[in-house]
Every structure is written in C-alpha cells, then in structure tokens.
Motif scaffolding. Structure first.
Motif, PDB file in Angstrom:
ATOM      1  N   TYR A 192       0.878  -1.255  -0.085  1.00  0.00           N
ATOM      2  CA  TYR A 192      -0.121   0.098  -0.114  1.00  0.00           C
ATOM      3  C   TYR A 192       0.770   1.197  -0.085  1.00  0.00           C
ATOM      4  N   LYS A 193       0.575   2.041  -1.045  1.00  0.00           N
ATOM      5  CA  LYS A 193       1.492   3.324  -1.064  1.00  0.00           C
ATOM      6  C   LYS A 193       0.701   4.414  -0.525  1.00  0.00           C
ATOM      7  N   LYS A 194      -0.979   4.414  -0.311  1.00  0.00           N
ATOM      8  CA  LYS A 194      -1.497   5.468   0.698  1.00  0.00           C
ATOM      9  C   LYS A 194      -2.563   4.965   1.609  1.00  0.00           C
ATOM     10  N   ILE A 195      -2.222   5.228   2.917  1.00  0.00           N
ATOM     11  CA  ILE A 195      -3.055   4.635   3.887  1.00  0.00           C
ATOM     12  C   ILE A 195      -4.046   5.871   4.483  1.00  0.00           C
ATOM     13  N   TYR A 196      -5.337   5.473   4.571  1.00  0.00           N
ATOM     14  CA  TYR A 196      -6.378   6.550   4.967  1.00  0.00           C
ATOM     15  C   TYR A 196      -6.909   6.269   6.375  1.00  0.00           C
ATOM     16  N   ILE A 197      -6.895   6.792   7.321  1.00  0.00           N
ATOM     17  CA  ILE A 197      -7.294   6.422   8.732  1.00  0.00           C
ATOM     18  C   ILE A 197      -8.290   7.255   9.153  1.00  0.00           C
ATOM     19  N   MET A 198      -9.585   6.903   9.655  1.00  0.00           N
ATOM     20  CA  MET A 198     -10.547   7.791  10.264  1.00  0.00           C
ATOM     21  C   MET A 198     -10.848   6.925  11.636  1.00  0.00           C
ATOM     22  N   LEU A 199     -10.292   7.286  12.778  1.00  0.00           N
ATOM     23  CA  LEU A 199     -10.819   6.555  14.109  1.00  0.00           C
ATOM     24  C   LEU A 199     -10.765   7.604  15.204  1.00  0.00           C
ATOM     25  N   GLY A 200     -11.465   7.290  16.312  1.00  0.00           N
ATOM     26  CA  GLY A 200     -11.292   7.897  17.465  1.00  0.00           C
ATOM     27  C   GLY A 200     -12.686   8.181  18.042  1.00  0.00           C
ATOM     28  N   ILE A 201     -13.639   8.474  17.211  1.00  0.00           N
ATOM     29  CA  ILE A 201     -14.865   8.998  17.901  1.00  0.00           C
ATOM     30  C   ILE A 201     -15.579   7.919  18.740  1.00  0.00           C
ATOM     31  N   ASN A 202     -15.420   6.498  18.712  1.00  0.00           N
ATOM     32  CA  ASN A 202     -16.118   5.507  19.451  1.00  0.00           C
ATOM     33  C   ASN A 202     -15.130   5.505  20.728  1.00  0.00           C
ATOM     34  N   VAL A 213      -4.301  11.133   7.915  1.00  0.00           N
ATOM     35  CA  VAL A 213      -5.114  10.976   9.312  1.00  0.00           C
ATOM     36  C   VAL A 213      -6.207  11.932   8.957  1.00  0.00           C
ATOM     37  N   GLN A 214      -7.517  11.282   8.850  1.00  0.00           N
ATOM     38  CA  GLN A 214      -8.595  12.155   8.545  1.00  0.00           C
ATOM     39  C   GLN A 214      -9.269  12.778   9.972  1.00  0.00           C
ATOM     40  N   ALA A 215      -9.869  14.112   9.967  1.00  0.00           N
ATOM     41  CA  ALA A 215     -10.568  14.340  11.191  1.00  0.00           C
ATOM     42  C   ALA A 215     -12.056  13.543  11.175  1.00  0.00           C
ATOM     43  N   ASN A 216     -12.088  13.440  12.524  1.00  0.00           N
ATOM     44  CA  ASN A 216     -13.452  12.618  12.698  1.00  0.00           C
ATOM     45  C   ASN A 216     -14.647  13.632  12.286  1.00  0.00           C
ATOM     46  N   LEU A 217     -15.654  13.138  11.604  1.00  0.00           N
ATOM     47  CA  LEU A 217     -16.844  14.084  11.348  1.00  0.00           C
ATOM     48  C   LEU A 217     -17.601  14.306  12.565  1.00  0.00           C
ATOM     49  N   HIS A 218     -18.205  15.741  12.436  1.00  0.00           N
ATOM     50  CA  HIS A 218     -18.787  16.457  13.519  1.00  0.00           C
ATOM     51  C   HIS A 218     -20.288  15.666  13.555  1.00  0.00           C
ATOM     52  N   VAL A 219     -20.952  15.945  14.593  1.00  0.00           N
ATOM     53  CA  VAL A 219     -22.384  15.427  14.626  1.00  0.00           C
ATOM     54  C   VAL A 219     -23.363  16.687  14.584  1.00  0.00           C
ATOM     55  N   ASN A 225      -9.838  15.704  17.364  1.00  0.00           N
ATOM     56  CA  ASN A 225      -9.257  16.069  15.994  1.00  0.00           C
ATOM     57  C   ASN A 225      -7.953  16.887  16.257  1.00  0.00           C
ATOM     58  N   SER A 226      -8.001  17.665  17.046  1.00  0.00           N
ATOM     59  CA  SER A 226      -6.796  18.781  17.337  1.00  0.00           C
ATOM     60  C   SER A 226      -5.718  17.788  17.600  1.00  0.00           C
ATOM     61  N   GLY A 227      -5.851  16.675  18.549  1.00  0.00           N
ATOM     62  CA  GLY A 227      -4.793  15.680  18.950  1.00  0.00           C
ATOM     63  C   GLY A 227      -4.354  15.072  17.656  1.00  0.00           C
ATOM     64  N   ILE A 228      -5.269  14.652  17.014  1.00  0.00           N
ATOM     65  CA  ILE A 228      -4.939  13.734  15.613  1.00  0.00           C
ATOM     66  C   ILE A 228      -4.056  14.668  14.676  1.00  0.00           C
ATOM     67  N   ASP A 283       3.098  15.085  10.222  1.00  0.00           N
ATOM     68  CA  ASP A 283       4.413  15.648  10.192  1.00  0.00           C
ATOM     69  C   ASP A 283       4.546  16.373   8.694  1.00  0.00           C
ATOM     70  N   ASN A 284       3.445  16.442   7.787  1.00  0.00           N
ATOM     71  CA  ASN A 284       3.519  16.997   6.663  1.00  0.00           C
ATOM     72  C   ASN A 284       4.619  16.384   5.721  1.00  0.00           C
ATOM     73  N   GLN A 285       5.231  15.369   6.158  1.00  0.00           N
ATOM     74  CA  GLN A 285       6.196  14.695   5.251  1.00  0.00           C
ATOM     75  C   GLN A 285       5.825  13.214   4.719  1.00  0.00           C
ATOM     76  N   LYS A 286       5.288  12.543   5.526  1.00  0.00           N
ATOM     77  CA  LYS A 286       4.502  11.274   5.497  1.00  0.00           C
ATOM     78  C   LYS A 286       3.522  11.001   5.868  1.00  0.00           C
ATOM     79  N   ILE A 287       2.936  11.857   7.216  1.00  0.00           N
ATOM     80  CA  ILE A 287       1.820  11.958   7.562  1.00  0.00           C
ATOM     81  C   ILE A 287       1.223  13.292   7.327  1.00  0.00           C
ATOM     82  N   PHE A 288      -0.134  13.384   6.877  1.00  0.00           N
ATOM     83  CA  PHE A 288      -1.092  14.406   6.296  1.00  0.00           C
ATOM     84  C   PHE A 288      -2.315  14.405   7.116  1.00  0.00           C
ATOM     85  N   TYR A 289      -2.769  15.622   7.523  1.00  0.00           N
ATOM     86  CA  TYR A 289      -4.019  15.752   8.399  1.00  0.00           C
ATOM     87  C   TYR A 289      -4.902  16.376   7.107  1.00  0.00           C
TER      88      TYR A 289
END
Length: 286
Positions: free
Chosen positions: A159-169, A201-207, A227-230, A235-241
């Motif tokens: 995998y060359k690109k990995i997308y993550i959305m976790l945290g709200i649970n 790393v994707q921001a969690n959706l609002h409600v 989301n602020s912690g995520i 680092d805007n090198q290999k990890i992007f928000y």
C-alpha cells in the motif's frame, strides 16, 4: 388642296400628342423614381467571424499556445508541466486510479465510504465500532483479501497510501491522552511495515448541533479536541491531516442536518461527495 393639307396636319398633331402621353410616365419614372442601390450580400448569408472579432459562446476562450509561445521547436509538442498544480494546503487533485494501492482503515463511516462512494479500487479494513484500542487485534473479512488482521494485511500487500478515520468511538474513555497515545502507536506500526506509504489521518466527522447539544460525550467540542490531537500527529512529510468537515459543516461548525438522517453519518449519496473531495486532497507519490 389646302383643306387636305390642314387635315393631314391635324392627324399628325393628334398622333404626336398620343405618343407624348404614352411616353410621359416612363420618362418621369426614370427621371424621378430610380431604384435604390442593392446591398452587396443579402441578410441570411452566413458569415464566418473574423479572428480579430470572435463570437461569444458564453465560455471563456481557450487559448492554445503555438510552438513559439510554448518554447517547443516547430513540429514538436510542448513538454508537460513538471508538477501538478497544488492548492493552498499543498494538495493536488487526482482521479480514482490514485486509490488502487490505497488502504482505508476506520469505523462505520469508513464502512459507508466503501459501500456508497465511487472509490472502489481501494482496500477497506473497516468495521462498525472500530477503535484505536482494538484495530490491531481485530480480524475482518476484507473484500478481495479474505479474513485477516491489519498487521498481516499490511505485510502481504504494497500500500502506497493509507487513510485512517478513528477516534470517535473512544470518546467515552476517561483518558483523552490514552486515545492519542493509541493512535500514535497505530501510526508507528503502519510506518514500520510500510515505510514508503503516505498516511492520511482524517478528522472525525462532526455531529449535528442538536445531537451535540444533547450529549455530554459525543459532542462537537470533544470531537474538535480529538481532531486537534490527531492533527498534531501529522508531520506533513509522510503523515498528512485532512478535514472533510469543511464540506459538511453548517454555519455552527456542526454536521449540517441536510446531509444526514441520524445526525452522525452522511446519507448514502453524500459518501460520493466525500470520495470526490478526497480526490482533491492528495499528495504526489514518486
């Protein structure tokens, strides 16, 4: 003899008068009622617009460069642009082929992205209720890959690109710092197995505002803190928000009610909107 002469004269005069009467209208028409000049071309002849005065079609004209303008020699095409155009955040726009070597990791919202978006070539490791605390331990039946845990999925694919959305649970956990710590451990695991991958790393959706106002845990203030912690892990090198809330929020910075039925998840058709937005938030891969 004189009488005959007078008679002949009278006849001649009558004939002349008749001729004058006949000729007079024609003479007057030619003298005073000449036909107006005719135009050189008639009204309904189609005319090709001249290059100096192009016709307006409602669109901005497309200006094509000549070889001299583009720097190419005659008979050669201009060289393509060295780099794609970046937006204000430094991202480029791509097509769906970009996601052929992408992995999406997440909870029920990522399940929805798999089910309803047009990003079909990617791999999805997603489940309802997924958390940073159990994502490395879960085994899932991954479409096209079979039953596997995340670590083996990463090891057995490139995998060359990995997308993550976790945290709200995890918002019900007593320690906010423990959530961010677990998220950071997940990133470390991914980087150790896929060191060349770009991670989003994707921001969690609002409600919605009404849902947020009525819940002491799953509210937008806590989601924003999460989301602020995520975002701080990027680092805007290999990890992007990246933050999809920018297209779904209302004026109150809450999930707009028109996009949802339950106040937390987009309606099916808006996962396509989300997928299209992801195409505009990509990083060029060498």
């Amino acid at each position: 003899m004189r009488k005959k002469t007078h008679t002949a004269q009278h006849v001649f005069i009558i004939i002349m008068i008749v001729l004058v009467i006949i000729a007079l209208p024609v003479t007057i028409k030619h003298l005073f009622f000449k036909d107006p000049p005719q135009p050189e071309s008639s009204f309904d002849i189609s005319v090709t617009p001249s290059p100096e005065t192009p016709s307006y079609s409602g669109q901005s004209p497309v200006i094509e460069e000549t070889p001299a303008q583009s720097g190419a020699a005659p008979g050669e095409s201009a060289a393509p642009s060295a780099e794609p155009t970046k937006d204000a955040d430094g991202f480029i726009t791509v097509d769906k082929d970009y996601f052929k070597d992408a992995l999406f990791i997440g909870d029920s919202r990522t399940v929805g992205l798999y089910q309803y978006s047009t990003i079909k070539e990617a791999t999805y490791f997603a489940d309802i209720g997924m958390q940073t605390f159990n994502v490395l331990n879960k085994e899932l039946d991954v479409p096209g890959k079979g039953k596997t845990n995340l670590e083996n999925l990463l090891k057995n694919n490139s995998y060359k690109k990995i997308y993550i959305m976790l945290g709200i649970n995890e918002l019900g956990y007593p320690s906010y710092n423990s959530i961010i710590s677990k998220y950071s451990q997940l990133l470390d695991t991914i980087k150790s197995i896929c060191p060349e991958a770009v991670i989003y790393v994707q921001a969690n959706l609002h409600v919605t505002k009404s849902k947020s106002d009525g819940d002491s845990i799953y509210n937008n203030a806590n989601i924003d803190r999460l989301n602020s912690g995520i975002a701080g892990l990027a680092d805007n090198q290999k990890i992007f928000y990246i933050d999809v809330n920018t297209i779904f929020d209302d004026a109150n910075h809450a999930f707009d009610q028109k996009y949802t039925a339950d106040g937390s998840h987009p309606l099916g058709k808006y996962y396509m909107t989300w997928g299209d937005w992801l195409c505009t938030k990509a990083v060029a891969i060498d």
